[in-house]
Design a protein around this motif. Structure first.
Motif, PDB file in Angstrom:
ATOM      1  N   ASP A 183       0.842  -1.199   0.000  1.00  0.00           N
ATOM      2  CA  ASP A 183       0.000   0.000   0.000  1.00  0.00           C
ATOM      3  C   ASP A 183       0.877   1.249   0.000  1.00  0.00           C
ATOM      4  O   ASP A 183       1.894   1.311   0.692  1.00  0.00           O
ATOM      5  N   GLU A 184       0.497   2.221  -0.810  1.00  0.00           N
ATOM      6  CA  GLU A 184       1.233   3.483  -0.833  1.00  0.00           C
ATOM      7  C   GLU A 184       0.272   4.608  -1.182  1.00  0.00           C
ATOM      8  O   GLU A 184      -0.739   4.389  -1.864  1.00  0.00           O
ATOM      9  N   PRO A 185       0.555   5.825  -0.734  1.00  0.00           N
ATOM     10  CA  PRO A 185      -0.409   6.918  -0.894  1.00  0.00           C
ATOM     11  C   PRO A 185      -0.813   7.207  -2.334  1.00  0.00           C
ATOM     12  O   PRO A 185      -1.987   7.484  -2.606  1.00  0.00           O
ATOM     13  N   ARG A 186       0.128   7.158  -3.254  1.00  0.00           N
ATOM     14  CA  ARG A 186      -0.238   7.541  -4.625  1.00  0.00           C
ATOM     15  C   ARG A 186      -0.961   6.408  -5.362  1.00  0.00           C
ATOM     16  O   ARG A 186      -1.589   6.636  -6.396  1.00  0.00           O
ATOM     17  N   SER A 187      -0.866   5.192  -4.857  1.00  0.00           N
ATOM     18  CA  SER A 187      -1.548   4.046  -5.465  1.00  0.00           C
ATOM     19  C   SER A 187      -2.081   3.157  -4.345  1.00  0.00           C
ATOM     20  O   SER A 187      -1.515   2.118  -4.027  1.00  0.00           O
ATOM     21  N   PRO A 188      -3.195   3.557  -3.729  1.00  0.00           N
ATOM     22  CA  PRO A 188      -3.714   2.832  -2.569  1.00  0.00           C
ATOM     23  C   PRO A 188      -4.106   1.395  -2.902  1.00  0.00           C
ATOM     24  O   PRO A 188      -4.666   1.115  -3.967  1.00  0.00           O
ATOM     25  N   LEU A 189      -3.793   0.516  -1.976  1.00  0.00           N
ATOM     26  CA  LEU A 189      -4.119  -0.903  -2.100  1.00  0.00           C
ATOM     27  C   LEU A 189      -4.958  -1.267  -0.884  1.00  0.00           C
ATOM     28  O   LEU A 189      -4.496  -1.172   0.253  1.00  0.00           O
ATOM     29  N   LEU A 190      -6.177  -1.660  -1.116  1.00  0.00           N
ATOM     30  CA  LEU A 190      -7.162  -1.813  -0.048  1.00  0.00           C
ATOM     31  C   LEU A 190      -7.652  -3.258   0.012  1.00  0.00           C
ATOM     32  O   LEU A 190      -8.050  -3.833  -1.002  1.00  0.00           O
ATOM     33  N   LEU A 191      -7.621  -3.832   1.210  1.00  0.00           N
ATOM     34  CA  LEU A 191      -8.150  -5.184   1.416  1.00  0.00           C
ATOM     35  C   LEU A 191      -9.590  -5.074   1.884  1.00  0.00           C
ATOM     36  O   LEU A 191      -9.860  -4.533   2.964  1.00  0.00           O
ATOM     37  N   ALA A 192     -10.505  -5.568   1.090  1.00  0.00           N
ATOM     38  CA  ALA A 192     -11.909  -5.574   1.491  1.00  0.00           C
ATOM     39  C   ALA A 192     -12.126  -6.631   2.567  1.00  0.00           C
ATOM     40  O   ALA A 192     -11.394  -7.619   2.654  1.00  0.00           O
ATOM     41  N   SER A 193     -13.137  -6.430   3.378  1.00  0.00           N
ATOM     42  CA  SER A 193     -13.501  -7.444   4.363  1.00  0.00           C
ATOM     43  C   SER A 193     -14.361  -8.507   3.684  1.00  0.00           C
ATOM     44  O   SER A 193     -15.218  -8.175   2.864  1.00  0.00           O
ATOM     45  N   PRO A 194     -14.153  -9.773   4.014  1.00  0.00           N
ATOM     46  CA  PRO A 194     -15.026 -10.803   3.448  1.00  0.00           C
ATOM     47  C   PRO A 194     -16.478 -10.503   3.823  1.00  0.00           C
ATOM     48  O   PRO A 194     -16.734  -9.987   4.921  1.00  0.00           O
ATOM     49  N   PRO A 195     -17.408 -10.770   2.939  1.00  0.00           N
ATOM     50  CA  PRO A 195     -18.813 -10.512   3.278  1.00  0.00           C
ATOM     51  C   PRO A 195     -19.184 -11.239   4.567  1.00  0.00           C
ATOM     52  O   PRO A 195     -19.126 -12.472   4.631  1.00  0.00           O
ATOM     53  N   PRO A 196     -19.547 -10.524   5.639  1.00  0.00           N
ATOM     54  CA  PRO A 196     -19.734 -11.170   6.942  1.00  0.00           C
ATOM     55  C   PRO A 196     -20.882 -12.168   6.980  1.00  0.00           C
ATOM     56  O   PRO A 196     -20.866 -13.123   7.755  1.00  0.00           O
ATOM     57  N   SER A 197     -21.878 -11.957   6.135  1.00  0.00           N
ATOM     58  CA  SER A 197     -23.042 -12.837   6.174  1.00  0.00           C
ATOM     59  C   SER A 197     -23.036 -13.875   5.060  1.00  0.00           C
ATOM     60  O   SER A 197     -24.038 -14.571   4.854  1.00  0.00           O
ATOM     61  N   TYR A 198     -21.910 -13.992   4.334  1.00  0.00           N
ATOM     62  CA  TYR A 198     -21.870 -14.900   3.182  1.00  0.00           C
ATOM     63  C   TYR A 198     -21.955 -16.354   3.642  1.00  0.00           C
ATOM     64  O   TYR A 198     -21.172 -16.814   4.466  1.00  0.00           O
ATOM     65  N   ASP A 199     -22.914 -17.080   3.110  1.00  0.00           N
ATOM     66  CA  ASP A 199     -23.136 -18.487   3.456  1.00  0.00           C
ATOM     67  C   ASP A 199     -23.178 -19.267   2.140  1.00  0.00           C
ATOM     68  O   ASP A 199     -24.073 -19.063   1.329  1.00  0.00           O
ATOM     69  N   ILE A 200     -22.202 -20.150   1.950  1.00  0.00           N
ATOM     70  CA  ILE A 200     -22.134 -20.852   0.667  1.00  0.00           C
ATOM     71  C   ILE A 200     -23.357 -21.722   0.398  1.00  0.00           C
ATOM     72  O   ILE A 200     -23.628 -22.077  -0.751  1.00  0.00           O
TER      73      ILE A 200
END
Length: 228
Positions: free
Chosen positions: A169-186
């Motif tokens: 991650d760096e300011p000029r090219s942000p790299l963001l980790l999304a949270s897994p969908p909390p309610s996801y049920d396969i």
């Protein structure tokens, strides 16, 4: 004009007759972003299970910008060599990335997959030094319920992915980790233990939307009821 490029495997390309999470996210951005935007990418088709080819345009609702970089059976291994040219030619500003399940299932272990993710980031930044990226962790599928070594590889990769995002991650090219969908049920959000049904499409779109809203104040919180 903000250009979003969805990048992914079978969960992202979708198959004939589906809306796809790409469509659900487009609906959300159209209602909440407040500025001009587009979905971009070098591909537009869905996967056709009858012919085992990505040649279908039978979207449940074809009236949206359908461009993407996704492929049935493709992972970080396959997308890392393609992403630079795709970002360059489509002038992508934001990459929405959901990859890894197919890599771990058929091609590479967790460490090798993480190496390919790092290569992907480097190639994307070579094409656009200011590109932003949102990365979704691997959502374990039905195989993980009965295959303990596979489940362990998924968990290990998600740990390495989080570290990769933090490291790169760096300011000029942000790299963001999304949270897994909390309610996801396969068992409720997929039609076969892997591929999202309508509710699963909303869950994945929500994961990307919430990450961008919380980290970048882009759009608003996701409201599934507004896009049903």
């Amino acid at each position: 004009m903000l250009r979003f490029m969805p990048v992914g495997d079978s969960q992202t390309i979708g198959s004939a007759g589906e809306h796809t999470w790409r469509y659900r996210l487009w609906q959300h951005l159209r209602e909440t972003y407040g500025g001009p935007f587009a979905l971009v990418g070098p591909r537009e088709a869905l996967y056709d299970k009858a012919t085992d080819t990505a040649t279908s345009y039978e979207y449940a609702d074809p009236g949206f910008p359908r461009a993407h970089l996704a492929g049935w059976g493709e992972g970080w291994l396959h997308m890392a060599p393609l992403i630079g040219e795709a970002v360059r030619s489509c002038r992508a500003d934001v990459l929405l990335v959901s990859l890894g399940l197919i890599d771990l299932g058929f091609y590479t272990d967790a460490e090798q997959t993480a190496d390919n993710a790092r290569e992907f980031v480097a190639e994307a930044r070579t094409a656009n030094p200011r590109v932003r990226m949102v990365v979704l962790p691997v959502i374990p599928n039905v195989r993980a319920e009965s295959d303990a070594p596979f489940a362990a590889e998924v968990a290990r990769f998600n740990e390495l992915l989080a570290k990769t995002v933090a490291d790169l991650d760096e300011p000029r090219s942000p790299l963001l980790l999304a949270s897994p969908p909390p309610s996801y049920d396969i068992h409720l959000d997929t039609y076969d233990g892997t591929h999202p049904n309508a509710s699963g499409e909303h869950r994945i779109a929500e994961a990307f939307a919430e990450a961008m809203h919380q980290a970048w104040d882009l759009g608003e919180p996701y409201d599934e009821c507004a896009y049903a």
